[in-house]
Design a protein around this motif. Sequence first.
Motif, PDB file in Angstrom:
ATOM      1  N   ARG A  68       0.822  -0.983  -0.002  1.00 20.00           N
ATOM      2  CA  ARG A  68      -0.116  -0.023  -0.056  1.00 20.00           C
ATOM      3  C   ARG A  68       0.793   1.154  -0.050  1.00 20.00           C
ATOM      4  O   ARG A  68       2.001   1.124   0.389  1.00 20.00           O
ATOM      5  CB  ARG A  68      -0.897  -0.110   1.151  1.00 20.00           C
ATOM      6  CG  ARG A  68      -1.968  -1.077   1.134  1.00 20.00           C
ATOM      7  CD  ARG A  68      -3.012  -0.763   2.445  1.00 20.00           C
ATOM      8  NE  ARG A  68      -3.828   0.410   1.792  1.00 20.00           N
ATOM      9  CZ  ARG A  68      -4.848   0.528   1.014  1.00 20.00           C
ATOM     10  NH1 ARG A  68      -5.277  -0.819   0.424  1.00 20.00           N
ATOM     11  NH2 ARG A  68      -5.351   1.472   0.616  1.00 20.00           N
ATOM     12  N   VAL A  69       0.241   2.575  -0.534  1.00 12.83           N
ATOM     13  CA  VAL A  69       1.029   3.698  -0.593  1.00 12.83           C
ATOM     14  C   VAL A  69       0.099   4.593  -0.235  1.00 12.83           C
ATOM     15  O   VAL A  69      -1.178   4.608  -0.638  1.00 12.83           O
ATOM     16  CB  VAL A  69       1.568   3.834  -1.800  1.00 12.83           C
ATOM     17  CG1 VAL A  69       2.562   5.083  -2.094  1.00 12.83           C
ATOM     18  CG2 VAL A  69       2.513   2.784  -2.535  1.00 12.83           C
ATOM     19  N   SER A  70       0.405   5.633   0.604  1.00 15.48           N
ATOM     20  CA  SER A  70      -0.273   6.830   0.998  1.00 15.48           C
ATOM     21  C   SER A  70       0.481   7.932   0.341  1.00 15.48           C
ATOM     22  O   SER A  70       1.635   8.160   0.771  1.00 15.48           O
ATOM     23  CB  SER A  70      -0.907   6.874   2.313  1.00 15.48           C
ATOM     24  OG  SER A  70       0.059   6.967   3.225  1.00 15.48           O
ATOM     25  N   TYR A  71      -0.321   9.186   0.149  1.00 14.62           N
ATOM     26  CA  TYR A  71       0.226  10.569  -0.351  1.00 14.62           C
ATOM     27  C   TYR A  71      -0.429  11.587   0.627  1.00 14.62           C
ATOM     28  O   TYR A  71      -1.759  11.555   0.428  1.00 14.62           O
ATOM     29  CB  TYR A  71       0.066  10.805  -1.904  1.00 14.62           C
ATOM     30  CG  TYR A  71       0.651   9.706  -2.639  1.00 14.62           C
ATOM     31  CD1 TYR A  71       2.037   9.774  -2.781  1.00 14.62           C
ATOM     32  CD2 TYR A  71      -0.152   8.662  -3.307  1.00 14.62           C
ATOM     33  CE1 TYR A  71       2.439   8.804  -3.917  1.00 14.62           C
ATOM     34  CE2 TYR A  71       0.491   8.065  -4.057  1.00 14.62           C
ATOM     35  CZ  TYR A  71       1.568   7.711  -4.284  1.00 14.62           C
ATOM     36  OH  TYR A  71       2.189   6.886  -5.156  1.00 14.62           O
ATOM     37  N   ALA A 117      -9.444   2.713  -3.905  1.00 13.18           N
ATOM     38  CA  ALA A 117      -8.783   3.913  -3.320  1.00 13.18           C
ATOM     39  C   ALA A 117      -9.558   4.819  -2.732  1.00 13.18           C
ATOM     40  O   ALA A 117     -10.848   4.912  -2.948  1.00 13.18           O
ATOM     41  CB  ALA A 117      -7.728   4.327  -4.683  1.00 13.18           C
ATOM     42  N   SER A 129      -4.801   7.302  -1.077  1.00 12.97           N
ATOM     43  CA  SER A 129      -4.331   5.888  -0.614  1.00 12.97           C
ATOM     44  C   SER A 129      -4.731   4.932  -1.865  1.00 12.97           C
ATOM     45  O   SER A 129      -5.956   5.062  -1.960  1.00 12.97           O
ATOM     46  CB  SER A 129      -4.712   5.654   0.847  1.00 12.97           C
ATOM     47  OG  SER A 129      -4.572   4.422   1.301  1.00 12.97           O
ATOM     48  N   SER A 130      -3.878   3.929  -1.700  1.00 12.67           N
ATOM     49  CA  SER A 130      -4.334   2.948  -2.748  1.00 12.67           C
ATOM     50  C   SER A 130      -3.285   1.633  -2.541  1.00 12.67           C
ATOM     51  O   SER A 130      -2.365   1.699  -1.953  1.00 12.67           O
ATOM     52  CB  SER A 130      -4.269   3.389  -4.275  1.00 12.67           C
ATOM     53  OG  SER A 130      -2.933   3.435  -4.710  1.00 12.67           O
ATOM     54  N   THR A 132      -0.474  -0.684  -4.120  1.00 15.51           N
ATOM     55  CA  THR A 132       0.794  -0.287  -4.776  1.00 15.51           C
ATOM     56  C   THR A 132       0.607  -0.447  -6.105  1.00 15.51           C
ATOM     57  O   THR A 132       1.049   0.492  -6.855  1.00 15.51           O
ATOM     58  CB  THR A 132       1.906  -1.394  -4.243  1.00 15.51           C
ATOM     59  OG1 THR A 132       2.162  -1.487  -2.986  1.00 15.51           O
ATOM     60  CG2 THR A 132       3.280  -0.821  -5.144  1.00 15.51           C
ATOM     61  N   SER A 135      -1.042   2.917  -7.319  1.00 17.41           N
ATOM     62  CA  SER A 135      -0.529   4.143  -6.512  1.00 17.41           C
ATOM     63  C   SER A 135       0.010   5.049  -7.615  1.00 17.41           C
ATOM     64  O   SER A 135      -0.167   6.550  -7.302  1.00 17.41           O
ATOM     65  CB  SER A 135       0.782   3.830  -5.878  1.00 17.41           C
ATOM     66  OG  SER A 135       1.617   3.115  -6.358  1.00 17.41           O
ATOM     67  N   ASP A 136       0.538   4.618  -8.805  1.00 16.22           N
ATOM     68  CA  ASP A 136       0.958   5.440  -9.622  1.00 16.22           C
ATOM     69  C   ASP A 136      -0.381   6.440 -10.326  1.00 16.22           C
ATOM     70  O   ASP A 136      -0.592   7.811 -10.381  1.00 16.22           O
ATOM     71  CB  ASP A 136       1.505   4.894 -11.279  1.00 16.22           C
ATOM     72  CG  ASP A 136       2.231   6.020 -11.946  1.00 16.22           C
ATOM     73  OD1 ASP A 136       2.499   7.169 -11.741  1.00 16.22           O
ATOM     74  OD2 ASP A 136       1.858   5.598 -13.197  1.00 16.22           O
TER      75      ASP A 136
END
Length: 691
Positions: A68-71, A117, A129-130, A132, A135-136
């Motif tokens: 997972r990735v968050s911004y 997401a 957030s989504s 990986t 994530s782009d």
Amino acid sequence: MKTAFNMNTKIVAFFALFIMTISANAQIDRSQPPVAGPEPEISIDKPEEFTLKNGLKVLVVENHVLPRVSYSLRIDNSPIATGKKAGVESLIGSMLGNGTTTISKDAFNEEIDFLGASLNIGISGGFGSSLTKYSDRILELMADAVINPLLTEEEFDKEKTKLIEGLKSDAKSADAIAGRVGSALAYGTKHPYGEFVTEETINNVTFGDAVAFYEKNFNPNNAYLVVIGDVEFKDVKKKIKKYFKDWTKSVDVNTTVPKPSPNVQYTQINFVNVPDATQSNISLTNNVNLKMNDPDYHAALITNNILGGGGEGYLFKNLREEHGYTYGAYSRLGTDRYGASRFNATAKVRNAVTDSAVVEAIKEINRIKTEPVDPQLLKDAKAKYVGNFVMALERPQTIASYALNIKLNNLPEDFYTTYLQKINDVTVEDIQRVANKYFKTDNLRIIVVGNGADVLGNLEKTGIPIMYFDEYANATEKPKFEVKLPEGVNAKSVMLKYIDAIGGKDKVEALSSILLKYEASAMGSTIISEEKRMDGKLLQTIFMNGNAMMTVLTTQEVVTMNKNPLPENMVADMKPLGGLFTELNLLNSDNAKITSIEQVEGKDAYKVQVSGEVVSLAYFYDVETGLKVKEVQTTSMQGQTQSQEVVLKDYKDFEGVKFPATREGSQMGQLIVYKLLEAKLNAGVTDADFK
């Protein structure tokens, strides 16, 4: 064979551990407390950083445990007051993140849902957030929403209407009034932290004002983007440069945050009268200038925790556990890098104990200032902070937020690595010193929002000077609670006039049952409100798109919601609702009193108040026609108060009895208009409906 070997190995290991445990226990001296283990070593990895040419500063924390990735985007502008156009920031903020100039609102939201997401943008930043693998795309959508928001006048008008309806819904909320008045009196209405939004200031804002605010304040000059999760630094750096490079740097907005209003010269009660309030909202407050980089910071955390940080705090133990005045009493000692924050001790208490709660709260604040804190209590408070701090370090978001805190609050680089040591260095003497520095019992504003008719008499007996304010923090005169009524007018006569106005007592008492159905549209759904009434009984059901969502049964014995019994004190308060007409149940009640004459829809109306322990009812009857024009039901439970207000209009005759054809009320800030679909008298209702 492999399974058997593993099983035997486990058995041998178990018995070995058992024997070791017995041996160890035999050697322990139970008369001595165990020696505390060493403090955990705090090692916090620094995020990798870079800055774009437009000023956007990026912090990256790699964590590959989950895919997972968050911004997190933070627009770090200085606080500004918007004066006569207060609320412009809320209006433009609510429009952001709803499509872009290249993607429609529906397509934008549908794609985010399809990806599983989340993406939210507001005037102070945003969060995405989504997984990986998506994530782009989420980063690309975030950048597009930030740089090319879809801002239309049509959407602006919708948000404006929603915000105004929300303000109307909060107009009689004691919680909303307490928050607004507390900030306005503490900081001043021209300070960014003290100004408030009204219907007038919202109506002053044009679509052009909102767009101009976005263009001036929503830019990368003072922006931070924190990336956390399953990313490679070089890869995410390349993508952020690609998607955010067109975000144009703007002229720096240099604003000076004004000083807040000074603390009052002497302790005083600032009272706001809310006639419908069934409990009082109490706030004991004074301004403080405390920053995270102050030497007092860590001692201040522990001091506040001991006073009102939770169930073990002085305030909680006194007001709830010892006296039973409230469901909870807490305090907060705020920090602010601009030097504008507050100490605030709060509680919501029953009307009858408002004065006592004020006196006891002051006693506890003075206690921590004058009596050395118990060493064990201090030790426990420290342990709580240590535990929370260590647990928080398990979250990658914590590392990023700590790094951002160091930058924004001008903290030393070792602020968090030495955090626990500084917490444990706090002494009994520090607690007393900090309490005397920041808890100003000689300069407190004691803000009380409540029913003046019920609480002012006893508050005056405390001997604390009382000053009066309206719900917008304007100084006012002491409210008058004696209502000058025409001769012969009382609650009973007003309700009898209402019964005459809808058809007459003989006609009303001849009814055996009533069935009413109202229809409304809201949030894309059709809502049906159905009432079935018989003598002493009421069944209310709300249907949404044909499905029963909530059912409330009220009789003289029980009150249930979705067949679950409600507390006995609620049953006592809601008994008058059960029956053909509430007024028939209240005609001879000593609890029904005219408390004021107020305007409803521009016309004078008698307000008949029926106070209860948990539920209070207020009915408004047009002075001229006698018809009921508004109902307000206020429920206070577990420290929370909620009011439901319904305006009744357009009475129509059904077989000689009149019912309102329109019922208007707000739900979650949205005005909902119910229209009468059906009215049946002496048909469509049986005793079986109330089983």
